[in-house]
Design an enzyme around this catalytic site. Structure first.
Site: not given
Length: 375
Positions: A27, A102, A181, A184, A186, A233, A241
């Site tokens: 990002t 992604q 994705h 992380n 999300y 991923r 997060n």
């Protein structure tokens, strides 16, 4: 027979890579505003890092307007965004490179200032990210994360369709494949993990139910692309997060064996020693290795990312723990990273202050090694 190296060829789906140095999805927050479409500066950035037969994974791109949690991130759901990505893809292809996109939705890792009509972010359940983590607002301020709105069961199916359309749009932009994705903290990982998924329908409760959204989203992309041009991923031991499963092994073993049946192009791990999702340098000591633990469960190509430099990247491949290594921060500051690693050239340090937002500085102004030698 010699063991493989960073510079052995590798077959990923229909593509033969000429080396195994992959650019990780990063990002950078440099899309057009408003519109959130890639622009010529972005095409220059990716083209600088493209090599013949080298794989780049383009930065995470929301598949729908509710999927943003950062300013200046490119999307992949409007005609202008598709057109902007097409320029990026064309620039990479002109250099002989291969590029996947992604597909992303941040879920609760957002703020109402990013949401259409100022609504609350959506998530599997109405569970806020802990207060020690802070949100960024659309105007760049820092705030506590809000408690998200739980998606209705009917809305989950619509979200799967949003990923399907994102996959179609990536195909229309000319990409060579897509990556889901699922890392992380999300949206996909929020469905996976018990701390963020308190649902009582078919998407919550048991591990099988919590893995369902990941499998459905992945299958939606496969329906568009074919399995051999889709990757996923994951970050099994990540804490970004507000994420993290108390005992990741049962959950991720089931997720990986479920994905393994689909015949994907690759599985992509973020190693737990580098699990801060870009906000800070993280190097956890004495933590498990995702690639070592889960490799026996995965029959296809495995990419690993997180804290690699030349020597440990080479050993991971030689020992069979991974088939390719994705580099992030050092690909930012070394546009010619594969050549530097192959020839043993020194690496230019990265400048974290220029990672997010801005223009050329810290983005397209890092020189290649030959340019440095001539300066």
């Amino acid at each position: 027979m010699n063991p493989p190296s960073l510079f052995s060829t590798l077959q990923i789906g229909p593509y033969q890579l000429k080396h195994r140095v992959v650019m990780a999805p990063l990002t950078r927050m440099r899309a057009t505003r408003p519109g959130l479409a890639p622009r010529p500066l972005n095409a220059d950035y990716y083209a600088q890092r493209a090599t013949p037969g080298g794989l780049l994974i383009a930065e995470a791109s929301p598949v729908v307007a509710t999927g943003f949690g950062n300013p200046g991130v490119p999307g992949v759901y409007t005609e202008a965004q598709i057109a902007g990505w097409r320029e990026v893809v064309d620039a990479v292809h002109a250099e002989g490179g291969i590029i996947f996109l992604q597909l992303w939705h941040v879920g609760r890792v957002s703020h109402s200032s990013f949401q259409p009509d100022g609504a609350l972010p959506v998530a599997p359940s109405a569970v806020a990210i802990p207060s020690e983590f802070k949100a960024m607002t659309a105007d760049g301020k820092v705030a506590d994360y809000e408690t998200p709105r739980a998606l209705e069961t009917s809305e989950v199916a619509l979200m799967v369709e949003a990923y399907r359309q994102g996959a179609r749009n990536a195909l229309a932009a000319g990409f060579d494949g897509v990556e889901i994705h699922g890392a992380n903290g999300y949206l996909v990982e929020q469905f996976l993990q018990s701390r963020s998924n308190l649902r009582t329908d078919q998407y919550g409760g048991s591990i099988d139910n919590r893995v369902r959204f990941l499998v459905e989203v992945t299958q939606a992309a496969i329906d568009v692309w074919g399995a051999n041009r889709v990757g996923v991923r994951l970050s099994p031991y990540g804490i970004a997060n507000g994420s993290g499963e108390a005992d990741p092994m049962p959950l991720y073993s089931h997720a990986i064996t479920s994905l393994d049946k689909l015949g994907l192009a690759y599985l992509h791990f973020i190693e737990p020693r580098s699990s801060g999702a870009g906000r800070a340098d993280v190097n956890w000591q004495n933590v498990p290795s995702a690639m070592v633990l889960y490799r026996p469960l995965w029959s296809g190509v495995l990419i690993s990312a997180g804290g690699f430099v030349g020597e440990n990247a080479q050993s991971a491949i030689a020992e069979g723990h991974a088939d390719a290594i994705a580099f992030g921060r050092y690909f930012i500051s070394n546009p010619d990273l594969p050549r530097r690693l192959q020839r043993g050239y020194p690496l230019t340090p990265y400048n974290r202050a220029t990672f997010y937002g801005g223009e050329e500085k810290g983005y397209t102004d890092y020189p290649a090694h030959d340019e440095l030698a001539q300066a």
